[in-house]
Design an enzyme around this catalytic site. Structure first.
Site, PDB file in Angstrom:
ATOM      1  N   LEU A   3       0.758  -1.196   0.114  1.00  0.00           N
ATOM      2  CA  LEU A   3      -0.132  -0.112  -0.106  1.00  0.00           C
ATOM      3  C   LEU A   3       0.811   1.244  -0.083  1.00  0.00           C
ATOM      4  O   LEU A   3       0.877   1.962   1.033  1.00  0.00           O
ATOM      5  CB  LEU A   3      -0.874  -0.124   1.092  1.00  0.00           C
ATOM      6  CG  LEU A   3      -1.972  -1.222   1.237  1.00  0.00           C
ATOM      7  CD1 LEU A   3      -2.802  -1.325   2.502  1.00  0.00           C
ATOM      8  CD2 LEU A   3      -3.000  -0.832   0.054  1.00  0.00           C
ATOM      9  N   HIS A   4       1.700   1.546  -1.243  1.00  0.00           N
ATOM     10  CA  HIS A   4       2.741   2.525  -1.119  1.00  0.00           C
ATOM     11  C   HIS A   4       1.956   3.901  -0.904  1.00  0.00           C
ATOM     12  O   HIS A   4       2.197   4.538  -0.156  1.00  0.00           O
ATOM     13  CB  HIS A   4       3.142   2.575  -2.393  1.00  0.00           C
ATOM     14  CG  HIS A   4       3.946   1.520  -2.995  1.00  0.00           C
ATOM     15  ND1 HIS A   4       5.175   0.867  -2.353  1.00  0.00           N
ATOM     16  CD2 HIS A   4       3.665   0.376  -3.986  1.00  0.00           C
ATOM     17  CE1 HIS A   4       5.550  -0.232  -3.044  1.00  0.00           C
ATOM     18  NE2 HIS A   4       4.732  -0.659  -3.934  1.00  0.00           N
ATOM     19  N   ASP A   5       1.234   4.379  -1.976  1.00  0.00           N
ATOM     20  CA  ASP A   5       0.631   5.746  -1.762  1.00  0.00           C
ATOM     21  C   ASP A   5      -0.462   5.915  -0.439  1.00  0.00           C
ATOM     22  O   ASP A   5      -0.493   7.078   0.062  1.00  0.00           O
ATOM     23  CB  ASP A   5      -0.185   5.989  -3.020  1.00  0.00           C
ATOM     24  CG  ASP A   5       0.877   5.812  -4.362  1.00  0.00           C
ATOM     25  OD1 ASP A   5       1.927   5.898  -4.075  1.00  0.00           O
ATOM     26  OD2 ASP A   5       0.195   6.146  -5.520  1.00  0.00           O
TER      27      ASP A   5
END
Ligand code: CA
Length: 321
Positions: free
Chosen positions: A246-248
């Site tokens: 869940l980078h962003d």
């Protein structure tokens, strides 16, 4: 009730940008005041189309969408995503959910970056870029005052103590415009880097997309389809992870609540030459400076973030029948 935190997102709207957008819209303490678009996962035109589509789907068509840079600072032609990126985010940028027949030329307001800089300047604002830092670098260039007085900018990008994801040393957002990232990191602006050091520690599984389908809303179904596509790519490329990173969403979460991450204060630069082009690294020239501009997130309270993510994204997806 206390005043809400104003948030301005800067997205190259692919799948995890869409999840970050839903996170903000599901955050009761945040007021999303606009989205500036960028290239990266998709072209800037597709990013704007996707952002408008998602805002309509999530019941917030009133939020303005701005067209930002269409290419890196030094590029002579507009950016087109390479085949590997198209495979990850889908031909439409959102996991092939059927947007290809929707035009990309829907009117979006051109990002007046001088105005954007003016808006950012001197105001308590959460500006969160989750694509390349081109728009921010251009805005800082046009800034009327000292960048040191701006609120801290949390961005998704970089990798300090872990390998890159598009090259051995480089993370994708920084790699897409190393000159812009270097200019931002050496500008004196206070930043918080949420890079692969922490984003690979927060993983979403299909358990959550099953729960979204049960919500039964059009938004929840689309987000489930889109995210299942993304998880499917991770299952092929990074099977050890058990889901998608869940980078962003972690970047927007850390902007709203910095206690979710533990940071190393550092002064960074980006390698712009040679085989390590795109690497984020401590700047040898400023290594001993007492003042450190950047907080580099190196640890994350993953269980607490994932709980916040579930609550807030479900709220955003369930808000509209
Ligand atoms: Ca992104």
């Amino acid at each position: 009730m206390s005043e809400k935190s104003r948030v301005l997102l800067d997205l190259d709207t692919g799948i995890d940008d869409a999840l970050a957008l839903a996170y903000v819209l599901g955050s009761p303490e945040a007021e999303l005041v606009g989205v500036v678009c960028s290239y990266g996962n998709v072209t800037v035109g597709t990013a704007a189309r996707n952002t408008r589509f998602l805002l309509e789907l999530l019941g917030r068509p009133d939020i303005p969408v701005y067209l930002g840079a269409d290419r890196p600072l030094r590029a002579s032609t507009p950016f087109e995503p390479p085949a590997g990126v198209v495979r990850i985010h889908g031909a439409d940028g959102l996991g092939n959910v059927g947007l290809l027949d929707r035009p990309c030329n829907t009117p979006a307001r051109g990002a007046d970056l001088t105005r954007l800089a003016g808006v950012l300047y001197g105001r308590e604002f959460y500006y969160v870029p989750t694509g390349p830092l081109t728009n921010l670098a251009r805005a800082l260039d046009a800034l009327p005052g000292s960048v040191g007085e701006l609120p801290r900018v949390t961005f998704m990008g970089g990798a300090l103590v872990v390998p890159g994801n598009v090259a051995p040393c480089a993370e994708a957002n920084v790699h897409n415009d190393p000159e812009a990232a270097d200019a931002v990191l050496r500008s004196g602006l206070r930043t918080r880097m949420v890079g692969l050091d922490v984003t690979h520690q927060v993983v979403l599984t299909r358990e959550e997309t099953v729960a979204w389908r049960e919500l039964g809303t059009p938004a929840a179904r689309l987000f489930a389809d889109m995210t299942d596509h993304y998880i499917g790519i991770y299952e092929k490329n990074n099977p050890h992870m058990g889901g998608c990173a869940l980078h962003d969403p972690l970047a927007v979460a850390a902007a709203l609540d910095p206690t979710l991450v533990t940071c190393l204060p550092a002064n960074l630069r980006v390698d712009i030459e040679g085989p390590t082009r795109g690497r984020t690294v401590c700047d040898p020239d400023r290594l001993r400076d007492a003042e450190k501009d950047c907080e580099v997130a190196l640890a994350v309270d993953a269980p607490r973030f994932l709980e916040e993510f579930r609550t807030r994204v479900r709220r955003a997806l369930g808000a509209r029948a």
